[in-house]
Design an enzyme around this catalytic site. Structure first.
Site, PDB file in Angstrom:
ATOM      1  N   TRP A   1     -20.309  12.090 -19.501  1.00 30.36           N
ATOM      2  CA  TRP A   1     -20.716  12.114 -18.015  1.00 30.36           C
ATOM      3  C   TRP A   1     -22.131  12.579 -18.088  1.00 30.36           C
ATOM      4  O   TRP A   1     -22.559  13.453 -18.586  1.00 30.36           O
ATOM      5  CB  TRP A   1     -19.937  12.675 -17.422  1.00 30.36           C
ATOM      6  CG  TRP A   1     -18.435  12.084 -17.302  1.00 30.36           C
ATOM      7  CD1 TRP A   1     -17.441  12.848 -17.794  1.00 30.36           C
ATOM      8  CD2 TRP A   1     -18.053  10.752 -16.609  1.00 30.36           C
ATOM      9  NE1 TRP A   1     -16.283  12.100 -17.726  1.00 30.36           N
ATOM     10  CE2 TRP A   1     -16.472  10.841 -16.895  1.00 30.36           C
ATOM     11  CE3 TRP A   1     -18.522   9.944 -16.017  1.00 30.36           C
ATOM     12  CZ2 TRP A   1     -15.759   9.845 -16.740  1.00 30.36           C
ATOM     13  CZ3 TRP A   1     -17.877   8.926 -15.735  1.00 30.36           C
ATOM     14  CH2 TRP A   1     -16.369   8.856 -15.756  1.00 30.36           C
TER      15      TRP A   1
ATOM     16  N   TRP B   1     -16.014  11.553 -12.557  1.00 29.21           N
ATOM     17  CA  TRP B   1     -15.031  11.279 -11.455  1.00 29.21           C
ATOM     18  C   TRP B   1     -14.290  12.878 -10.714  1.00 29.21           C
ATOM     19  O   TRP B   1     -14.125  12.505  -9.390  1.00 29.21           O
ATOM     20  CB  TRP B   1     -14.031  10.649 -11.779  1.00 29.21           C
ATOM     21  CG  TRP B   1     -12.810  10.933 -13.072  1.00 29.21           C
ATOM     22  CD1 TRP B   1     -13.135  11.122 -14.157  1.00 29.21           C
ATOM     23  CD2 TRP B   1     -11.766  11.875 -12.862  1.00 29.21           C
ATOM     24  NE1 TRP B   1     -12.027  11.698 -14.754  1.00 29.21           N
ATOM     25  CE2 TRP B   1     -11.147  12.130 -13.896  1.00 29.21           C
ATOM     26  CE3 TRP B   1     -11.232  12.262 -11.616  1.00 29.21           C
ATOM     27  CZ2 TRP B   1     -10.104  12.904 -14.053  1.00 29.21           C
ATOM     28  CZ3 TRP B   1      -9.892  13.016 -11.694  1.00 29.21           C
ATOM     29  CH2 TRP B   1      -9.422  13.400 -13.083  1.00 29.21           C
TER      30      TRP B   1
ATOM     31  N   GLU C   1       0.766  -1.336  -0.047  1.00 29.35           N
ATOM     32  CA  GLU C   1       0.121  -0.077  -0.159  1.00 29.35           C
ATOM     33  C   GLU C   1       0.920   1.230  -0.037  1.00 29.35           C
ATOM     34  O   GLU C   1       0.545   2.137  -0.723  1.00 29.35           O
ATOM     35  CB  GLU C   1      -0.870  -0.041   1.211  1.00 29.35           C
ATOM     36  CG  GLU C   1      -1.965  -1.079   1.434  1.00 29.35           C
ATOM     37  CD  GLU C   1      -2.857  -1.263   0.110  1.00 29.35           C
ATOM     38  OE1 GLU C   1      -3.558   0.091  -0.386  1.00 29.35           O
ATOM     39  OE2 GLU C   1      -3.071  -2.166  -0.749  1.00 29.35           O
TER      40      GLU C   1
ATOM     41  N   ASN D   1     -10.598   2.465   3.205  1.00 30.13           N
ATOM     42  CA  ASN D   1      -9.877   2.263   1.795  1.00 30.13           C
ATOM     43  C   ASN D   1     -10.734   1.580   0.785  1.00 30.13           C
ATOM     44  O   ASN D   1     -11.180   1.794  -0.260  1.00 30.13           O
ATOM     45  CB  ASN D   1      -8.526   1.834   1.663  1.00 30.13           C
ATOM     46  CG  ASN D   1      -8.068   1.939   0.351  1.00 30.13           C
ATOM     47  OD1 ASN D   1      -8.045   3.035  -0.160  1.00 30.13           O
ATOM     48  ND2 ASN D   1      -7.757   0.924  -0.306  1.00 30.13           N
TER      49      ASN D   1
ATOM     50  N   TRP E   1       2.041   1.714  -3.423  1.00 32.57           N
ATOM     51  CA  TRP E   1       1.132   2.501  -4.349  1.00 32.57           C
ATOM     52  C   TRP E   1       1.092   3.866  -4.109  1.00 32.57           C
ATOM     53  O   TRP E   1       1.038   4.821  -5.317  1.00 32.57           O
ATOM     54  CB  TRP E   1      -0.433   1.886  -3.861  1.00 32.57           C
ATOM     55  CG  TRP E   1      -0.760   0.680  -4.873  1.00 32.57           C
ATOM     56  CD1 TRP E   1      -0.990  -0.384  -4.245  1.00 32.57           C
ATOM     57  CD2 TRP E   1      -1.294   0.667  -6.105  1.00 32.57           C
ATOM     58  NE1 TRP E   1      -1.343  -1.133  -5.127  1.00 32.57           N
ATOM     59  CE2 TRP E   1      -1.605  -0.632  -6.342  1.00 32.57           C
ATOM     60  CE3 TRP E   1      -1.633   1.655  -7.081  1.00 32.57           C
ATOM     61  CZ2 TRP E   1      -2.393  -1.022  -7.527  1.00 32.57           C
ATOM     62  CZ3 TRP E   1      -2.232   1.423  -8.075  1.00 32.57           C
ATOM     63  CH2 TRP E   1      -2.482   0.053  -8.533  1.00 32.57           C
TER      64      TRP E   1
ATOM     65  N   TRP F   1      -9.130   7.709  -7.541  1.00 32.26           N
ATOM     66  CA  TRP F   1     -10.352   8.197  -8.151  1.00 32.26           C
ATOM     67  C   TRP F   1     -10.226   7.804  -9.744  1.00 32.26           C
ATOM     68  O   TRP F   1     -11.132   7.443 -10.538  1.00 32.26           O
ATOM     69  CB  TRP F   1     -10.640   9.532  -8.171  1.00 32.26           C
ATOM     70  CG  TRP F   1     -11.596  10.092  -6.938  1.00 32.26           C
ATOM     71  CD1 TRP F   1     -11.172  10.422  -5.857  1.00 32.26           C
ATOM     72  CD2 TRP F   1     -13.035   9.735  -7.011  1.00 32.26           C
ATOM     73  NE1 TRP F   1     -12.424  10.243  -4.808  1.00 32.26           N
ATOM     74  CE2 TRP F   1     -13.524   9.881  -5.518  1.00 32.26           C
ATOM     75  CE3 TRP F   1     -14.021   9.138  -7.877  1.00 32.26           C
ATOM     76  CZ2 TRP F   1     -14.637   9.543  -5.134  1.00 32.26           C
ATOM     77  CZ3 TRP F   1     -15.234   9.012  -7.370  1.00 32.26           C
ATOM     78  CH2 TRP F   1     -15.779   9.358  -6.146  1.00 32.26           C
TER      79      TRP F   1
END
Length: 488
Positions: A317, A370, A285, A352, A288, A393
């Site tokens: 969208w 988003w 993590e 998360n 990341w 996102w």
């Protein structure tokens, strides 16, 4: 340039004295040191920074001030509107306090890079040296490269090379520096230390999150000693306190990623190799986090409101303000989504796994841009961090690099059944559902007693929404390809 001038350490998102690269270099100069923090409320508004995070920063600054006092370093706390006002402020401080060298740690976002460029130009005119250090990552952006010398766009090969580089460098967290010499200016400033910090910004109490150094360190050590070995089993279950909850401190720099990895390795010396252990999964993590920071540094468009994949600009969208508000307030009729959003509103934090679920719901079930979700998260999160938030996102929306494929759409009901099977987390945050039987906790609208509930029905049919999302993304990709062929 006045070689005998004072040194200035400019704090930004690195509010600590331990393992602070710029502070260490400033103190090793052998000269007296002044510290500075600049609040920029107008800029925070533009970046939709959460009031609860600013409150955390205000509280942490008082701790930082006390810690710097033990090093004979006064902390100046200034407020200007935005980044454009900082060069003039810096020139005034340089003149007022006879500063010859400014130290700070690098920030990789676009606006911050432009700010630092402007400040550097202003200080060069004053013959003041500026030293900027890589500090926010364990491995600095630019050090983890593909064989062709480029930036990795896929996480797994990035992690492989990151581990190789880490093994070769073995970066360790550095201790706090020794106290520096005093000077009449620093002695006078130390006597004027602030007793409170309050900026011109909305307030939301962050008192649940301790800011003292010992408390943060204990939380890190307790996680590594007591929880990390079960991290792989518990990290996706929101009803279990199985995560580190250290992200707010990483976001404001009260804690460094090197400190996290150093303590993790001291407790689990083989965590870099044992990929099935909880220690490695938590390290993953943190990698990341590094991945998204490397991308932010390499691709300026990410911090200029643009998707990573250009074809996704063709996505149509939906404009649905009422549904967006339902999502923001936790009133969608999907319990796991609503419980997560209510947790965010109440605490400024979200588990998360739930971040992925609610992001998928907004971008796929509701087909809302988003960037609306990214902005809302930043306006609420105590651990708001641009690179991680943007990366998360864009992953959920299938617009980013190494993102979730657009045809894989989370089913929010199944996600709830899998990660909160008995509805423990849901009942904690949605009191209206406390009496709903386990069988219907994820679909309360199907329960016989649904009419007695003060809880909304689902605002969308997931099956239909999934098909619409897939078709919308597919058409955007086809349209982009046709345009590219026509351009040839």
């Amino acid at each position: 340039m006045n070689k005998d001038g004072l040194q200035l350490i400019w704090f930004r998102s690195d509010l600590r004295i331990t393992d602070n690269t710029a502070l260490i270099h400033a103190c090793h100069s052998g000269r007296p040191v002044i510290a500075l923090y600049i609040a920029t409320p107008k800029q925070w508004y533009e970046h939709t920074v959460a009031p609860i995070q600013i409150d955390l920063i205000q509280r942490r600054l008082l701790v930082l001030q006390q810690q710097l006092h033990t090093l004979n370093i006064p902390l100046l706390i200034c407020e200007v509107d935005d980044y454009t006002s900082i060069p003039e402020l810096m020139k005034n401080l340089v003149n007022q306090h006879h500063i010859s060298h400014v130290f700070c740690n690098k920030q990789d976002e676009w606006n911050e890079k432009q700010r630092d460029h402007s400040v550097n130009q202003a200080l060069v005119e004053k013959q003041v040296k500026v030293s900027i250090f890589d500090d926010s990552c364990a491995i600095a952006p630019g050090r983890v490269k593909t064989k062709q010398g480029g930036t990795f766009k896929v996480f797994t090969p990035f992690r492989r090379e990151w581990l190789n580089v880490y093994h070769s460098l073995l970066p360790e967290a550095q201790p706090a520096p020794q106290a520096v010499v005093l000077h009449p200016i620093t002695s006078e400033l130390l006597a004027q230390s602030a007793t409170s910090v309050s900026f011109s910004y909305p307030e939301k109490d962050s008192a649940f999150w301790p800011v003292e150094e010992d408390d943060i360190r204990r939380q890190l050590q307790a996680f590594c000693l007591e929880k990390v070995h079960l991290y792989n089993e518990h990290r996706d279950i929101p009803a279990i306190d199985g995560t580190s909850c250290l992200s707010p401190y990483l976001a404001i720099g009260a804690l460094s990623v090197r400190q996290c990895i150093s303590i993790l390795r001291s407790e689990f010396p083989h965590c870099l190799e044992s990929s099935e252990q909880g220690a490695f999964i938590w390290l993953n993590e943190l990698i990341w986090r590094e991945f998204y920071r490397h991308l932010t540094e390499s691709y300026g468009k990410l911090s200029r409101n643009q998707p990573f994949h250009a074809w996704t600009t063709k996505i149509r969208w939906r404009s649905a303000d009422d549904e967006l508000k339902c999502w923001q307030q936790g009133e969608t009729g999907f319990p796991i989504v609503d419980a997560a959003m209510k947790q965010l509103l109440a605490t400024g934090w979200m588990h998360n796994r739930l971040r992925m679920i609610v992001a998928s719901f907004l971008t796929k079930d509701l087909l809302i841009d988003w960037r609306e979700g990214e902005k809302w998260f930043m306006s609420q999160l105590i651990d708001g961090d641009f690179a991680s938030n943007n990366g998360g996102w864009q992953w959920a929306a299938s617009t980013g690099t190494d993102a979730q494929p657009y045809f894989r759409v989370f089913n929010p009901t199944l996600q709830g059944q899998r990660f909160d099977p008995n509805g423990d987390f849901i009942r904690k945050w949605i009191k209206e559902l406390k009496d709903v039987p386990n069988k219907y906790i994820h679909t309360p609208h199907l329960w016989d007693g649904a009419n007695t509930l003060n809880y909304p029905k689902p605002i969308v049919d997931h099956k239909q929404a999934r098909l619409l999302a897939i078709e919308t993304f597919k058409q955007a990709k086809i349209f982009n390809q046709e345009n590219m062929l026509a351009a040839k």
